[in-house]
Design an enzyme around this catalytic site. Structure first.
Site, PDB file in Angstrom:
ATOM      1  CD  GLN A  88      24.134  35.640  75.287  1.00  0.00           C
ATOM      2  OE1 GLN A  88      23.050  35.329  74.815  1.00  0.00           O
ATOM      3  NE2 GLN A  88      24.937  36.488  74.690  1.00  0.00           N
ATOM      4  CG  PHE A 131      32.167  36.228  83.203  1.00  0.00           C
ATOM      5  CD1 PHE A 131      32.739  37.467  82.963  1.00  0.00           C
ATOM      6  CD2 PHE A 131      31.932  35.843  84.495  1.00  0.00           C
ATOM      7  CE1 PHE A 131      33.077  38.288  84.007  1.00  0.00           C
ATOM      8  CE2 PHE A 131      32.278  36.669  85.547  1.00  0.00           C
ATOM      9  CZ  PHE A 131      32.849  37.897  85.305  1.00  0.00           C
ATOM     10  CE  LYS A 149      32.076  30.846  82.388  1.00  0.00           C
ATOM     11  NZ  LYS A 149      32.250  30.782  83.835  1.00  0.00           N
ATOM     12  CG  LEU A 172      23.574  24.170  76.883  1.00  0.00           C
ATOM     13  CD1 LEU A 172      24.577  23.509  77.797  1.00  0.00           C
ATOM     14  CD2 LEU A 172      22.281  23.374  76.832  1.00  0.00           C
ATOM     15  CG  ASP A 217      28.590  35.965  90.927  1.00  0.00           C
ATOM     16  OD1 ASP A 217      27.665  36.618  91.449  1.00  0.00           O
ATOM     17  OD2 ASP A 217      28.721  35.836  89.698  1.00  0.00           O
TER      18      ASP A 217
END
Ligand SMILES: *[C@@H]1O[C@H](CO)[C@@H](O)[C@H](O)[C@H]1NC(C)=O
Ligand SMILES: *[C@@H]1O[C@H](CO)[C@@H](O)[C@H](O)[C@H]1NC(C)=O
Ligand SMILES: *[C@@H]1O[C@H](CO)[C@@H](O)[C@H](O)[C@H]1NC(C)=O
Ligand SMILES: *[C@@H]1O[C@H](CO)[C@@H](O)[C@H](O)[C@H]1NC(C)=O
Ligand SMILES: *[C@@H]1O[C@H](CO)[C@@H](O)[C@H](O)[C@H]1NC(C)=O
Ligand SMILES: *[C@@H]1O[C@H](CO)[C@@H](O)[C@H](O)[C@H]1NC(C)=O
Ligand SMILES: *[C@@H]1O[C@H](CO)[C@@H](O)[C@H](O)[C@H]1NC(C)=O
Length: 812
Positions: free
Chosen positions: A526, A529, A546, A524, A643
Site C-alpha cells: 500500500q 497513491f 496498482k 501486496l 520520487d
C-alpha cells in the site's frame, strides 16, 4: 529528607548497614577538636554524601579533597583544592577547622593547600563544619546562627538540587560552573556555565571568551530552548529567584526523587543526570548542546536554524530575509547571516511596517534587548512599531498561557534562533510590502471580535459549499475526459500522447477476477497513491495491479503521465507496464509481477537484511544507476523521476532492481535541463534541498535521491530517522565518518562478512558526492555509472562542502 532516606534504605540496605556501622567513626561534623586525615571521611546524616580524599581515575599520585555521592563514589560533585593537588609523596593531607571557622586543607608538611574564606563575623564564634544531606558542606556557629561559609556557594562543575546558580547583585558574588580540564583532572578547564542576567535570564556556556551555547531565555516555566526540562517537573522543579540580593536558578528535587546532578563536563556539554538505584547507573535526562543548531549564532543575524532537514545546510533565514552572501552560505559559512529583502519604512506615517510571526522557536539572544515585565504584548507591539531600532518582540513570561505577560524587544538584530518543539512565537518586524501573502497556503490567524468572526465563519461555510459544488461538477467533467481519453486510445486516435501506444486495455471484470475481487490475501502493498494487488491474468501470468485510490493525489494528470511514460520505456532496471484499465472512478495499472517486493522491505528489516549480502547490494546499486541513466539520457527523452526512494525500487527473483512508480516523473525536451514547480511532490529526506525549498528540479535532484539510496543500502539506516547515531540524520553521520577516515563503519554489520571494503568505500564516496547541496557539484548519473562499473575510474574526492563543514564542527 527522611523520605529520601527511607527510599534509599529500602533499595540499599547494604549501604545503610555500612554507614550505620561506620557511624561511630564517620560523623557528619568537623570541629576544632578533631580533623579529617586522608583515609577518613565525613558522611552526611542520611548517608547520601561523603566528604573525603580521592585520586582521579588513573592518577593515584594526586590527592584531592572532595564530596561525592556515597552510592556512586566516581560521581564527584565538589572539589576543594582544584588548583593545588596534594602529592601522595609529601605525607598525609588533613582538613582542619579553626575555632573561628577558617577551614584549611594542609599537606603532609603542614602547608596550606586550600582554604575557605569565611565571612568575618563581629561576634566570636565556636565554629563547626557539617556535611548536610543535600551535599552542602556548611561552616557555622555550633549554636546555629549565620552561615560563615558553604560549599554550595563555590560550585565546581556540578549543580545539585537546592544549589543556587546565578549571582548576588549587591556583593557581586557569582555562582557558576567551571568544567574540569579533563575527565580525571579537576583543575578548572576551558568551559564555564554562567547565568546571564542581562536581558532575560539565560544560562550560557562559554569557552574562554566565546559564547558557545545558550539555553534560551527563562520564560517562567523553562528556558526557551529546552522545553523538555518541563516534562519532569514533578521530580525536579526548576525555579528562578529574583531578589535584590539574589538572582538565581535553582532546581529542587521532590521528596523521593532519585539523586540528580547537572554537570558541565570537560568538553562543554551540560548533562542532567539521574541516578537509577536499581541498575546503579546515571541516566541522561537532558543534554545540551544537543545538535548543530545549538551552536551559538550558527546562522548569524536573522538566521534560523532547523535541524530537521535532509541537507547538511541547517541554516535558513527568517521570513523576509535572504543570506548576505549566498555563495558562502552554500559553502556552510553561515555566520554571516541574513539581510532584509525590503527595508523597513520606519518613520513614514503614510505607510507602516507590520509583524510576521515566526513560530515555535528558541527566542533570540536577549543580551542587548529591552525587557519590560509590566507591558502587555499589545503595548509592546505598539512600542516596537514606534521605535525605529526595534526589529522584533516576544512575550517574556508565558505562564498563564495566552499572550503571556511582559515582553522583550530586540533592537538592530536577532541572533541564535532555532526551531524547537514547544518553542515560542517571535514577532518579526517587516516592511508592509513583505506582509502580503504570496499565494501561499500559510494561514494567517487574526484575532477578531466575536461578531465579525461569526459573520466571517458563515461566509466561509457558504464559500466552501459553493466550491464543493463546483468541484463535484468538475469531477464529473474529469471523468468524461478520462473516458474519452481511454476511448481515444482504443480507437488509436492518439489522444493519450503524441505517440501511438501499444498498450493492452484490460476490462475491469478481468481485473476483479484476477485479484479475486481485490481480496486482502492478494494485497501486496500500500503506498501513497493506492493499493497494489497480485493478480493472475490470461494463462497463469502473474501481474501486479496498482489500484489508484480515489482520494489519492494521483489525478488524471499523473495517471496519464505514468501510462504514457512507462509504455514508452523499456529497460531491465525499470518495471514494465503491461496495461491499464479505467472503469468509472477506478484507475488501474497492470505491471509485471516482481515476487520480491521493494528494497526497503529488505534493507531495513532486521531479519531480511541478511538476505542481501554485499555483492547483491553492489549489484542493486549498479542496477539502479543504470535504470536512472536510461531515464536521464538513453531513452529518447530526459525523464526526471522525482520520487526515487527505496520503496520505489522493486526486486525481481534474482534480486535485480527495477525502478517503479513514475507517477511524478517529468519529461524534459531536448534542450531543457531544469525546471521549477509550485507543487513540490516527493518524499521528505530523498528530496534535494533546492527542490524541497525552491521547487527547482533537474536531473541532479534524482542524483541526490540516488545518493541517499546508496547510503541507505550500505548502512541499512533510514534517511527518515531524526537521530542517527548521535547525528541529526544519516547524511550527517556518513559525512562525519568519512572525514574521520572511518567510513567503513557505515557498512551494515549484516553484510560485514562478505564485504569488499574497497567497493563499499567507493560507493560511500559516490553516495556522498551525490548528496552535496550544490546541484552543480553533484555528478551526472552517467559519471556515476562509469565510476561504479569501472574500478579504475577515479572518484573525485573533492567532497569539500560537507567535509569542511563537519571538520569545523568537530573542531569546536
Ligand atoms: C589531627 O588529629 C590527630 C589526632 O586527633 C592529631 O594527632 C593531629 O596532630 C591532628 N593534625 C592536625 C594537623 O591538627
Ligand atoms: C603514591 O602512589 C603511587 C602510585 O600508586 C605508589 O606507587 C606510591 O607508593 C605512593 N606513595 C606513597 C608515599 O603512598
Ligand atoms: C580566599 O581569599 C584570598 C584572598 O582574598 C584569595 O586569594 C583566595 O583565592 C580565596 N580562596 C578561596 C577558596 O576563595
Ligand atoms: C523543595 O522540595 C521539598 C520537598 O518537596 C519542599 O519541602 C521544599 O519546600 C521545596 N523547596 C522549594 C524552595 O521549593
Ligand atoms: C513614505 O511612503 C510613501 C509611500 O511609499 C512615499 O511616497 C514617501 O516618499 C515616503 N516618505 C518618506 C519620508 O520616506
Ligand atoms: C550587543 O551589542 C554589542 C554592541 O553593539 C555587540 O557588539 C554585540 O554583538 C551585541 N550582542 C548581541 C548578542 O546581540
Ligand atoms: C528605542 O529602543 C531602544 C532599544 O530598545 C532604546 O534604547 C531607545 O530608548 C528607544 N527609543 C525610544 C524613543 O523609545
Amino acid at each position: 529528607m527522611t523520605k529520601l532516606l527511607c527510599l534509599t534504605a529500602l533499595i540499599f540496605p547494604i549501604i545503610l548497614c555500612l554507614t550505620t556501622s561506620a557511624a561511630g567513626s564517620a560523623s557528619d561534623t568537623l570541629d576544632s577538636s578533631n580533623n579529617i586525615t586522608d583515609g577518613a571521611t565525613l558522611v552526611s546524616a542520611g548517608g547520601s554524601f561523603t566528604l573525603g580524599f580521592f585520586s582521579p581515575t588513573g592518577v593515584p599520585t594526586k590527592r584531592y579533597l572532595g564530596i561525592w555521592f556515597t552510592a556512586s563514589p566516581e560521581a564527584i560533585c565538589w572539589v576543594a583544592n582544584r588548583e593545588t593537588f596534594l602529592s601522595n609523596t609529601s605525607g598525609v593531607g588533613v582538613l582542619v577547622i579553626g575555632s573561628t571557622g577558617s577551614l584549611r586543607l594542609l599537606d603532609g608538611s603542614g602547608r596550606t593547600a586550600w582554604s575557605a574564606n569565611t565571612t568575618s563575623s563581629s561576634a566570636p564564634v565556636v565554629a563547626q563544619a557539617r556535611l548536610l544531606e543535600s551535599g552542602n558542606l556548611v561552616v557555622q556557629d555550633q549554636s546555629g546562627g549565620d552561615v560563615l561559609w558553604q560549599s554550595f556557594d563555590h560550585p565546581s562543575n556540578t549543580l545539585l538540587a537546592g544549589m543556587r546558580f546565578g549571582k548576588d547583585p549587591q556583593t557581586g558574588a557569582e555562582w557558576f560552573l567551571t568544567s574540569w580540564r579533563a575527565s580525571n583532572d579537576p583543575t578548572p578547564g576551558d568551559y564555564r556555565r554562567v547565568l546571564d542576567t542581562r536581558g532575560l535570564l539565560d544560562s550560557v556556556s562559554w569557552k574562554g571568551n566565546a559564547k558557545k551555547y545558550r539555553t534560551g531565555p527563562w520564560n517562567g516555566l523553562w528556558f526557551s530552548g529546552i522545553p523538555e526540562t518541563a516534562s519532569y517537573k514533578e521530580m525536579y522543579s526548576a525555579q528562578v529567584v529574583v531578589r535584590p540580593d539574589e538572582i538565581a536558578y535553582i532546581f529542587n528535587a521532590s521528596a523521593g526523587a532519585p539523586f540528580c546532578r547537572l554537570v558541565l563536563n570537560e568538553v562543554g556539554v551540560v548533562q542532567q543526570l539521574g541516578w537509577d538505584p536499581v541498575s546503579r547507573v546515571w541516566n541522561v535526562f537532558t543534554q545540551a548542546p544537543r545538535d548543530v543548531c545549538d551552536d551559538y549564532a550558527k546562522c548569524g543575524a536573522f538566521g534560523l536554524c532547523n535541524v530537521n532537514t535532509a541537507s547538511t545546510l541547517f541554516c535558513g533565514c527568517v521570513v523576509g530575509f535572504s543570506p548576505v552572501n549566498p555563495s558562502q552560505w552554500s559553502m556552510r559559512e553561515t555566520r554571516g547571516g541574513c539581510r532584509r529583502n525590503v527595508p523597513l519604512e520606519c518613520g513614514n506615517r503614510t505607510t507602516t511596517d507590520g509583524f510576521k510571526t515566526v513560530r515555535a522557536v528558541k527566542l533570540p539572544d536577549t543580551y542587548n534587548a529591552t525587557v519590560d515585565m509590566g507591558a502587555t504584548l499589545e503595548q509592546c507591539r505598539a512600542r516596537c512599531l514606534a521605535n525605529c531600532s526595534c526589529v522584533a518582540y516576544a512575550a517574556a513570561d508565558i505562564r498563564g498561557g495566552g499572550d503571556g505577560t511582559g515582553c522583550v524587544m530586540w533592537k538592530d538584530n536577532i541572533v541564535d534562533v532555532r526551531y524547537v518543539d514547544k518553542g515560542q512565537d517571535l514577532y518579526l518586524r517587516l516592511a508592509k510590502s513583505e506582509l502580503v501573502e504570496k499565494k501561499k497556503r500559510n494561514v494567517v490567524l487574526i484575532i477578531l471580535p466575536p461578531v465579525t468572526a461569526c459573520l466571517l465563519a458563515l461566509m466561509g461555510m457558504f464559500l466552501v459549499w459553493i466550491w464543493r459544488k463546483r468541484k463535484l461538477r468538475g469531477k464529473r467533467r474529469n471523468m468524461d475526459i478520462q473516458k474519452k481519453m481511454m476511448a481515444g486510445h482504443l480507437d488509436e486516435t492518439n489522444t493519450l500522447g503524441d505517440e501511438n501506444l501499444d498498450l493492452p486495455f484490460f476490462s475491469f471484470g478481468d481485473i476483479v477476477s484476477a485479484t479475486n475481487n481485490f481480496a486482502e490475501d492478494n494485497l501486496l502493498g500500500q503506498g501513497g497513491f493506492g493499493k497494489v494487488y497480485k493478480g493472475i491474468v490470461g494463462e497463469n501470468r502473474e501481474v501486479a495491479i496498482k489500484r489508484l485510490s480515489q482520494g489519492s493525489g494521483q489525478g488524471i494528470e499523473e495517471f496519464r503521465n505514468e501510462v504514457v511514460l512507462i509504455a514508452k520505456l523499456q529497460h531491465r532496471n525499470l518495471v514494465r507496464l503491461l496495461g491499464c484499465c479505467i472503469h468509472g472512478d477506478e484507475k488501474l495499472l497492470i505491471y509485471e509481477y516482481l515476487p520480491n517486493k521493494s528494497l526497503d522491505c529488505f534493507i531495513f528489516d532486521a531479519a531480511s537484511k541478511y538476505l542481501l549480502d554485499w555483492p547483491t547490494r553492489f549489484k542493486i546499486i549498479k542496477g539502479v544507476s543504470r535504470g536512472l541513466l536510461y531515464l536521464h539520457q538513453d531513452s529518447r527523452l530526459t525523464i526526471i523521476h522525482r520520487d526515487l526512494k527505496t520503496s520505489n525500487i522493486l526486486l525481481d527473483t534474482d534480486m535485480s532492481p527495477k525502478i517503479s512508480d513514475f507517477g511524478m516523473a517529468r519529461i524534459f525536451g531536448g534542450n531543457q535541463h531544469a525546471a521549477n514547480t509550485n507543487r513540490v511532490v516527493g518524499t521528505y529526506g530523498y528530496m534535494s534541498p533546492e527542490y524541497a525549498m525552491d521547487g527547482a528540479f533537474s536531473v541532479k535532484s534524482d542524483t541526490y535521491s540516488f545518493g541517499v539510496i546508496v547510503l541507505e543500502i550500505i548502512s541499512g539506516l533510514k534517511i527518515s530517522l531524526t537521530h542517527c547515531k548521535g547525528f541529526p540524520n544519516l547524511l550527517a553521520y556518513a559525512w562525519s565518518l568519512w572525514i574521520n577516515d572511518r567510513a567503513t563503519d557505515l557498512v551494515d554489520s549484516s553484510v560485514a562478512q562478505r564485504c569488499s571494503y574497497s567497493e563499499a568505500l567507493r560507493c560511500i564516496q559516490i553516495g556522498l558526492l551525490c548528496v552535496q547541496d550544490n546541484p552543480d557539484s553533484r555528478p551526472l548519473i552517467s559519471s556515476v555509472v562509469t565510476m561504479l562499473e569501472n574500478e579504475t575510474t577515479p572518484v573525485p574526492s573533492s567532497l569539500m562542502l560537507g567535509a569542511n563543514y563537519w571538520a569545523l564542527w568537530a573542531m569546536d
